[in-house]
Design a protein around this motif. Sequence first.
Motif, mmCIF file in Angstrom:
data_model
loop_
_atom_site.group_PDB
_atom_site.id
_atom_site.type_symbol
_atom_site.label_atom_id
_atom_site.label_comp_id
_atom_site.label_asym_id
_atom_site.label_seq_id
_atom_site.Cartn_x
_atom_site.Cartn_y
_atom_site.Cartn_z
ATOM 1 N N PHE A 208 0.905 -1.217 -0.150
ATOM 2 C CA PHE A 208 0.195 0.055 -0.037
ATOM 3 C C PHE A 208 0.865 1.123 0.105
ATOM 4 O O PHE A 208 1.447 1.520 1.200
ATOM 5 C CB PHE A 208 -0.921 -0.132 1.195
ATOM 6 C CG PHE A 208 -1.887 1.055 1.232
ATOM 7 C CD1 PHE A 208 -3.024 0.974 0.732
ATOM 8 C CD2 PHE A 208 -1.680 2.444 1.898
ATOM 9 C CE1 PHE A 208 -3.916 1.975 0.727
ATOM 10 C CE2 PHE A 208 -2.425 3.274 1.796
ATOM 11 C CZ PHE A 208 -3.742 3.330 1.397
ATOM 12 N N HIS A 209 1.032 1.808 -0.941
ATOM 13 C CA HIS A 209 1.829 3.167 -1.297
ATOM 14 C C HIS A 209 1.024 4.335 -0.991
ATOM 15 O O HIS A 209 -0.162 4.457 -1.531
ATOM 16 C CB HIS A 209 2.549 3.074 -2.637
ATOM 17 C CG HIS A 209 3.453 4.207 -2.611
ATOM 18 N ND1 HIS A 209 4.834 4.010 -2.447
ATOM 19 C CD2 HIS A 209 3.436 5.561 -3.186
ATOM 20 C CE1 HIS A 209 5.475 5.134 -2.486
ATOM 21 N NE2 HIS A 209 4.648 6.096 -3.161
ATOM 22 N N SER A 210 1.161 5.330 -0.153
ATOM 23 C CA SER A 210 0.526 6.323 0.182
ATOM 24 C C SER A 210 1.436 7.773 0.510
ATOM 25 O O SER A 210 2.664 7.562 0.436
ATOM 26 C CB SER A 210 -0.184 6.251 1.430
ATOM 27 O OG SER A 210 0.795 6.060 2.627
ATOM 28 N N ASP A 211 0.954 8.765 0.613
ATOM 29 C CA ASP A 211 1.442 9.902 0.982
ATOM 30 C C ASP A 211 1.750 9.963 2.561
ATOM 31 O O ASP A 211 1.497 8.848 3.301
ATOM 32 C CB ASP A 211 0.875 11.318 0.599
ATOM 33 C CG ASP A 211 -0.426 11.363 1.314
ATOM 34 O OD1 ASP A 211 -1.020 10.808 2.311
ATOM 35 O OD2 ASP A 211 -1.564 12.175 0.611
ATOM 36 N N HIS A 212 2.291 10.710 3.086
ATOM 37 C CA HIS A 212 2.708 11.024 4.419
ATOM 38 C C HIS A 212 1.190 11.313 5.480
ATOM 39 O O HIS A 212 1.730 11.923 6.419
ATOM 40 C CB HIS A 212 4.081 11.897 4.763
ATOM 41 C CG HIS A 212 5.065 11.193 4.144
ATOM 42 N ND1 HIS A 212 6.091 10.781 4.965
ATOM 43 C CD2 HIS A 212 5.469 11.146 3.009
ATOM 44 C CE1 HIS A 212 7.174 10.383 4.143
ATOM 45 N NE2 HIS A 212 6.848 10.687 2.902
ATOM 46 N N GLY A 213 0.077 11.495 4.881
ATOM 47 C CA GLY A 213 -0.965 11.767 6.033
ATOM 48 C C GLY A 213 -0.793 11.159 7.143
ATOM 49 O O GLY A 213 -0.503 9.777 7.231
ATOM 50 N N ALA A 214 -1.595 11.856 8.086
ATOM 51 C CA ALA A 214 -1.788 11.174 9.707
ATOM 52 C C ALA A 214 -2.237 9.904 9.639
ATOM 53 O O ALA A 214 -2.157 8.957 10.230
ATOM 54 C CB ALA A 214 -2.175 12.410 10.537
ATOM 55 N N GLN A 215 -3.382 9.863 8.416
ATOM 56 C CA GLN A 215 -4.212 8.539 8.638
ATOM 57 C C GLN A 215 -3.237 7.277 8.210
ATOM 58 O O GLN A 215 -3.363 6.264 8.483
ATOM 59 C CB GLN A 215 -5.512 8.678 7.733
ATOM 60 C CG GLN A 215 -5.354 8.811 6.449
ATOM 61 C CD GLN A 215 -4.974 10.364 5.961
ATOM 62 O OE1 GLN A 215 -4.557 11.288 6.770
ATOM 63 N NE2 GLN A 215 -5.371 10.491 4.600
ATOM 64 N N TYR A 216 -2.276 7.598 7.669
ATOM 65 C CA TYR A 216 -1.513 6.685 6.813
ATOM 66 C C TYR A 216 -0.289 6.146 7.754
ATOM 67 O O TYR A 216 0.345 5.147 7.618
ATOM 68 C CB TYR A 216 -1.032 6.986 5.570
ATOM 69 C CG TYR A 216 -2.211 7.258 4.668
ATOM 70 C CD1 TYR A 216 -3.176 6.225 4.244
ATOM 71 C CD2 TYR A 216 -2.375 8.297 3.912
ATOM 72 C CE1 TYR A 216 -3.977 6.335 3.440
ATOM 73 C CE2 TYR A 216 -3.332 8.554 3.055
ATOM 74 C CZ TYR A 216 -4.131 7.701 2.893
ATOM 75 O OH TYR A 216 -5.003 7.986 1.957
ATOM 76 N N THR A 217 0.057 7.199 8.464
ATOM 77 C CA THR A 217 1.196 6.983 9.459
ATOM 78 C C THR A 217 0.880 6.867 10.789
ATOM 79 O O THR A 217 1.782 6.392 11.622
ATOM 80 C CB THR A 217 2.227 8.254 9.511
ATOM 81 O OG1 THR A 217 1.365 9.441 9.933
ATOM 82 C CG2 THR A 217 2.834 8.827 8.113
ATOM 83 N N SER A 218 -0.481 6.475 11.170
ATOM 84 C CA SER A 218 -0.875 6.021 12.633
ATOM 85 C C SER A 218 -0.544 4.626 12.700
ATOM 86 O O SER A 218 -0.235 3.931 11.918
ATOM 87 C CB SER A 218 -2.526 6.387 12.584
ATOM 88 O OG SER A 218 -3.019 5.297 11.825
ATOM 89 N N GLU A 219 -0.470 4.463 14.206
ATOM 90 C CA GLU A 219 -0.102 3.211 14.498
ATOM 91 C C GLU A 219 -1.352 2.328 14.358
ATOM 92 O O GLU A 219 -1.052 0.874 14.053
ATOM 93 C CB GLU A 219 -0.006 2.984 16.089
ATOM 94 C CG GLU A 219 1.314 3.634 16.477
ATOM 95 C CD GLU A 219 2.444 3.215 15.901
ATOM 96 O OE1 GLU A 219 2.800 1.654 15.684
ATOM 97 O OE2 GLU A 219 3.495 3.967 15.450
ATOM 98 N N GLU A 220 -2.558 2.792 14.346
ATOM 99 C CA GLU A 220 -3.836 1.958 13.975
ATOM 100 C C GLU A 220 -3.538 1.270 12.561
ATOM 101 O O GLU A 220 -3.931 0.261 12.029
ATOM 102 C CB GLU A 220 -4.993 2.965 14.354
ATOM 103 C CG GLU A 220 -6.463 2.169 13.823
ATOM 104 C CD GLU A 220 -7.497 3.212 13.800
ATOM 105 O OE1 GLU A 220 -8.327 2.765 13.189
ATOM 106 O OE2 GLU A 220 -7.353 4.350 14.143
#
Length: 84
Positions: free
Chosen positions: A29-41
């Motif tokens: 899953f490739h993404s940007d650095h948005g908080a939703q993608y960097t979260s532990e969850e």
Amino acid sequence: MADHMRTGLVTDALQAAIDAGGIQSNAIFHSDHGAQYTSEEFKAFLASNDMVGSMGKTGVSLTAKEAAHGRSPGLPFVDRIMLG
């Protein structure tokens, strides 16, 4: 549709795609650095579904063609792998 981009929205959408058979195990899953993608969850969700997350360098976007071929001119496609 939602008026926010929280982690739960992303994981719900990915779960629906998994349930529909649209995502295979060991998917990246490739993404940007948005908080939703960097979260532990989100990292835990990927790990529990045998997926790997990756992020490119900030400010660098890939075209679909470049992403499909795993490269961008002068840059590696996967700059960082998210590990639990």
